[in-house]
Write an enzyme that holds these catalytic residues in place. Structure first.
Site, PDB file in Angstrom:
ATOM      1  N   ASP A 152      -4.859 -15.830 -12.681  1.00 43.19           N
ATOM      2  CA  ASP A 152      -5.479 -15.904 -11.362  1.00 43.19           C
ATOM      3  C   ASP A 152      -6.868 -16.760 -11.399  1.00 43.19           C
ATOM      4  O   ASP A 152      -7.755 -16.225 -12.123  1.00 43.19           O
ATOM      5  CB  ASP A 152      -5.613 -14.473 -10.554  1.00 43.19           C
ATOM      6  CG  ASP A 152      -6.058 -14.688  -9.086  1.00 43.19           C
ATOM      7  OD1 ASP A 152      -7.206 -15.288  -9.094  1.00 43.19           O
ATOM      8  OD2 ASP A 152      -5.549 -13.933  -8.380  1.00 43.19           O
TER       9      ASP A 152
ATOM     10  N   GLU B 126      -1.302  -9.813 -15.102  1.00 46.81           N
ATOM     11  CA  GLU B 126      -2.214 -10.622 -14.331  1.00 46.81           C
ATOM     12  C   GLU B 126      -3.509 -10.345 -14.862  1.00 46.81           C
ATOM     13  O   GLU B 126      -3.983  -9.528 -15.066  1.00 46.81           O
ATOM     14  CB  GLU B 126      -2.138 -10.378 -12.809  1.00 46.81           C
ATOM     15  CG  GLU B 126      -3.094 -11.301 -12.026  1.00 46.81           C
ATOM     16  CD  GLU B 126      -2.888 -10.955 -10.393  1.00 46.81           C
ATOM     17  OE1 GLU B 126      -3.694 -11.557  -9.636  1.00 46.81           O
ATOM     18  OE2 GLU B 126      -1.908 -10.465  -9.933  1.00 46.81           O
TER      19      GLU B 126
ATOM     20  N   HIS C 257      -0.357  -6.007 -11.683  1.00 49.89           N
ATOM     21  CA  HIS C 257      -2.006  -5.610 -11.943  1.00 49.89           C
ATOM     22  C   HIS C 257      -1.991  -4.670 -13.090  1.00 49.89           C
ATOM     23  O   HIS C 257      -1.477  -3.595 -12.901  1.00 49.89           O
ATOM     24  CB  HIS C 257      -2.897  -5.297 -10.983  1.00 49.89           C
ATOM     25  CG  HIS C 257      -3.150  -6.427  -9.912  1.00 49.89           C
ATOM     26  ND1 HIS C 257      -3.888  -5.902  -8.830  1.00 49.89           N
ATOM     27  CD2 HIS C 257      -2.629  -7.540  -9.693  1.00 49.89           C
ATOM     28  CE1 HIS C 257      -4.043  -7.276  -8.116  1.00 49.89           C
ATOM     29  NE2 HIS C 257      -3.122  -8.104  -8.533  1.00 49.89           N
TER      30      HIS C 257
ATOM     31  N   HIS D 214      -9.912 -14.576 -10.347  1.00 47.35           N
ATOM     32  CA  HIS D 214     -10.038 -13.488 -11.197  1.00 47.35           C
ATOM     33  C   HIS D 214     -10.669 -14.273 -12.512  1.00 47.35           C
ATOM     34  O   HIS D 214     -11.687 -13.302 -13.008  1.00 47.35           O
ATOM     35  CB  HIS D 214      -8.897 -12.928 -11.537  1.00 47.35           C
ATOM     36  CG  HIS D 214      -8.117 -12.043 -10.326  1.00 47.35           C
ATOM     37  ND1 HIS D 214      -7.009 -11.365 -10.445  1.00 47.35           N
ATOM     38  CD2 HIS D 214      -8.520 -11.901  -8.919  1.00 47.35           C
ATOM     39  CE1 HIS D 214      -6.770 -10.839  -9.078  1.00 47.35           C
ATOM     40  NE2 HIS D 214      -7.527 -11.482  -8.408  1.00 47.35           N
TER      41      HIS D 214
ATOM     42  N   GLU E 234      -2.886 -17.394  -2.677  1.00 45.64           N
ATOM     43  CA  GLU E 234      -3.257 -16.007  -2.208  1.00 45.64           C
ATOM     44  C   GLU E 234      -4.493 -15.995  -1.248  1.00 45.64           C
ATOM     45  O   GLU E 234      -5.219 -15.053  -1.353  1.00 45.64           O
ATOM     46  CB  GLU E 234      -3.194 -15.067  -3.261  1.00 45.64           C
ATOM     47  CG  GLU E 234      -2.044 -14.916  -3.967  1.00 45.64           C
ATOM     48  CD  GLU E 234      -2.201 -13.746  -4.993  1.00 45.64           C
ATOM     49  OE1 GLU E 234      -1.485 -12.900  -5.473  1.00 45.64           O
ATOM     50  OE2 GLU E 234      -3.436 -13.816  -5.676  1.00 45.64           O
TER      51      GLU E 234
ATOM     52  N   ASP F 226     -13.848  -9.405  -6.445  1.00 44.71           N
ATOM     53  CA  ASP F 226     -12.412  -9.892  -6.506  1.00 44.71           C
ATOM     54  C   ASP F 226     -12.175 -10.237  -4.993  1.00 44.71           C
ATOM     55  O   ASP F 226     -11.550  -9.595  -4.195  1.00 44.71           O
ATOM     56  CB  ASP F 226     -11.103  -8.923  -7.018  1.00 44.71           C
ATOM     57  CG  ASP F 226      -9.764  -9.451  -6.833  1.00 44.71           C
ATOM     58  OD1 ASP F 226      -9.563 -10.381  -6.290  1.00 44.71           O
ATOM     59  OD2 ASP F 226      -9.043  -8.463  -7.016  1.00 44.71           O
TER      60      ASP F 226
ATOM     61  N   HIS G 124       5.760  -9.616  -6.737  1.00 43.76           N
ATOM     62  CA  HIS G 124       4.497  -8.855  -6.864  1.00 43.76           C
ATOM     63  C   HIS G 124       4.717  -7.309  -6.511  1.00 43.76           C
ATOM     64  O   HIS G 124       4.869  -7.115  -5.708  1.00 43.76           O
ATOM     65  CB  HIS G 124       3.198  -9.570  -5.805  1.00 43.76           C
ATOM     66  CG  HIS G 124       1.823  -9.232  -6.526  1.00 43.76           C
ATOM     67  ND1 HIS G 124       1.488  -8.118  -6.686  1.00 43.76           N
ATOM     68  CD2 HIS G 124       0.854 -10.050  -6.843  1.00 43.76           C
ATOM     69  CE1 HIS G 124       0.292  -7.877  -7.160  1.00 43.76           C
ATOM     70  NE2 HIS G 124      -0.015  -9.368  -7.170  1.00 43.76           N
TER      71      HIS G 124
ATOM     72  N   ARG H  37       0.869  -1.177  -0.144  1.00 47.71           N
ATOM     73  CA  ARG H  37       0.139   0.003  -0.105  1.00 47.71           C
ATOM     74  C   ARG H  37       0.915   1.222  -0.014  1.00 47.71           C
ATOM     75  O   ARG H  37       0.243   2.477   0.304  1.00 47.71           O
ATOM     76  CB  ARG H  37      -0.734  -0.080   1.293  1.00 47.71           C
ATOM     77  CG  ARG H  37      -1.940  -0.882   1.352  1.00 47.71           C
ATOM     78  CD  ARG H  37      -2.930  -1.230   0.206  1.00 47.71           C
ATOM     79  NE  ARG H  37      -3.681  -2.366   0.460  1.00 47.71           N
ATOM     80  CZ  ARG H  37      -4.552  -2.677  -0.569  1.00 47.71           C
ATOM     81  NH1 ARG H  37      -4.820  -1.662  -1.626  1.00 47.71           N
ATOM     82  NH2 ARG H  37      -5.425  -3.714  -0.471  1.00 47.71           N
TER      83      ARG H  37
ATOM     84  N   HIS I 189      -1.979 -18.112  -9.814  1.00 48.40           N
ATOM     85  CA  HIS I 189      -2.312 -17.783  -8.704  1.00 48.40           C
ATOM     86  C   HIS I 189      -3.682 -18.693  -8.355  1.00 48.40           C
ATOM     87  O   HIS I 189      -4.740 -18.557  -9.218  1.00 48.40           O
ATOM     88  CB  HIS I 189      -2.857 -16.514  -8.753  1.00 48.40           C
ATOM     89  CG  HIS I 189      -1.815 -15.172  -8.547  1.00 48.40           C
ATOM     90  ND1 HIS I 189      -1.979 -13.882  -8.568  1.00 48.40           N
ATOM     91  CD2 HIS I 189      -0.360 -15.343  -8.091  1.00 48.40           C
ATOM     92  CE1 HIS I 189      -0.717 -13.220  -8.475  1.00 48.40           C
ATOM     93  NE2 HIS I 189       0.204 -14.155  -8.061  1.00 48.40           N
TER      94      HIS I 189
ATOM     95  N   HIS J 270     -11.048 -13.327  -2.800  1.00 48.61           N
ATOM     96  CA  HIS J 270     -10.557 -14.665  -2.646  1.00 48.61           C
ATOM     97  C   HIS J 270     -11.067 -15.625  -1.628  1.00 48.61           C
ATOM     98  O   HIS J 270     -11.149 -15.032  -0.439  1.00 48.61           O
ATOM     99  CB  HIS J 270      -8.780 -14.581  -2.437  1.00 48.61           C
ATOM    100  CG  HIS J 270      -8.082 -14.188  -3.614  1.00 48.61           C
ATOM    101  ND1 HIS J 270      -6.689 -13.862  -3.786  1.00 48.61           N
ATOM    102  CD2 HIS J 270      -8.777 -13.322  -4.859  1.00 48.61           C
ATOM    103  CE1 HIS J 270      -6.478 -13.432  -4.847  1.00 48.61           C
ATOM    104  NE2 HIS J 270      -7.655 -12.825  -5.553  1.00 48.61           N
TER     105      HIS J 270
ATOM    106  N   TYR K 268      -0.059  -2.928  -4.791  1.00 48.32           N
ATOM    107  CA  TYR K 268      -1.327  -2.421  -5.306  1.00 48.32           C
ATOM    108  C   TYR K 268      -1.412  -1.176  -5.780  1.00 48.32           C
ATOM    109  O   TYR K 268      -2.054  -0.648  -6.684  1.00 48.32           O
ATOM    110  CB  TYR K 268      -2.233  -2.548  -4.137  1.00 48.32           C
ATOM    111  CG  TYR K 268      -2.412  -4.052  -3.921  1.00 48.32           C
ATOM    112  CD1 TYR K 268      -2.497  -5.220  -4.903  1.00 48.32           C
ATOM    113  CD2 TYR K 268      -2.609  -4.674  -2.690  1.00 48.32           C
ATOM    114  CE1 TYR K 268      -2.455  -6.539  -4.703  1.00 48.32           C
ATOM    115  CE2 TYR K 268      -2.746  -5.844  -2.434  1.00 48.32           C
ATOM    116  CZ  TYR K 268      -2.630  -7.093  -3.351  1.00 48.32           C
ATOM    117  OH  TYR K 268      -2.863  -8.146  -2.958  1.00 48.32           O
TER     118      TYR K 268
END
Length: 283
Positions: free
Chosen positions: A183, A149, A114, A186, A263, A231, A74, A44, A218, A233, A77
């Site tokens: 993913d 992704e 992403h 996703h 994840e 989205d 990764h 973040r 993923h 998980h 975000y």
């Protein structure tokens, strides 16, 4: 599962990079895995810890001794390469370039991001911005493969269809350094029926993008129903995708040699249980 298949099955989960590479390696082995994913920096935020070269060298030795063949980084975000805000796009470029330079300390691995959200600019404009960042940051000399992704399609996300990812790939000059991370949550949420028609989804991926571009999975269940464009998980076997579908996915001939990364909403004990479950489903 035979010992031979056990050795071939690349399975792991997301770990905290604050522990350093060696400790992440030790943790995934303790959890029963042989690969792992980590954030390159605060997911973040923007700050990244300095690379500890002694830790990296110790990890490389440990990885070689314990069969860790590949790891997946990764991007944070906060990286949105197709934002309408130029300062956010600039942050994305600088972060991306820095991450790729840092990845060369552990050469030959994977870096996933992403594609981003175009925020009412439209997919074409968003795609052009993503391509611009990739063309400015990817270097011929790098050993890292950059992965786009697949996204669930919430809001104005780009990457909700295989065609949207292909449109990016086609415009990147050094696209030999590009691949895709699929993913499961996703693509299911995006409307690709990996539960009832896995073979057709894989064929469509091959027709549109090419299976040679698929570098990682993923592996996540979904809290939401098919084609919900959400989205969220879920733990393996506890969502709308279900355990039987995951057994088919991890054993599919087109996917069987890929690394799989959990994840799911879990702690260490939960990840160990999921890794053991997936190993038990491997044929």
């Amino acid at each position: 599962m035979s010992n031979e298949n056990s050795q071939k099955f690349k399975i792991g989960c997301h770990l905290s990079a604050s522990k350093g590479f060696l400790n992440m390696g030790k943790e995934i082995v303790a959890l029963g895995g042989n690969t792992f994913q980590f954030f390159t920096r605060n997911p973040r935020g923007g700050a990244a810890k300095d690379i500890d070269e002694k830790d990296v060298e110790a990890f490389k030795k440990f990885a070689d001794e314990n069969g860790i063949e590949v790891i997946l980084a990764h991007a944070p975000y906060t990286l949105n390469a197709c934002s309408a805000d130029e300062s956010i796009r600039d942050f994305a470029k600088r972060t991306f370039a820095d991450d790729l330079a840092r990845m060369e300390y552990v050469p030959g691995n994977l870096y996933n991001f992403h594609p981003g959200s175009h925020v009412k600019q439209g997919v074409e404009t968003g795609t052009e911005y993503i391509v611009e960042m990739l063309n400015e940051t990817i270097k011929e000399s790098q050993t890292t493969t950059v992965l786009l992704e697949t996204m669930a399609g919430k809001g104005s996300e780009i990457g909700r269809t295989f065609e949207e990812l292909r449109a990016i790939i086609d415009k990147v000059e050094l696209n030999s350094h590009l691949g895709v991370c699929l993913d499961t949550c996703h693509v299911y949420d995006a409307g690709y029926d990996i539960v009832g028609n896995l073979d057709n989804v894989i064929k469509e991926f091959d027709d549109v993008i090419g299976l040679s571009r698929l570098k990682a999975i993923h592996i996540n269940d979904s809290k939401n129903p098919f084609a919900s464009h959400k989205d969220r998980h879920e733990k393996i076997g506890e969502g709308s995708i279900g355990k039987d579908a995951f057994e088919a996915i991890i054993n599919h001939p087109a996917l069987i040699n890929l690394p799989f990364y959990l994840e799911t909403p879990n702690d260490a004990a939960g990840y160990a249980a999921e890794i053991a479950l997936l190993k038990s489903l491997r044929k």
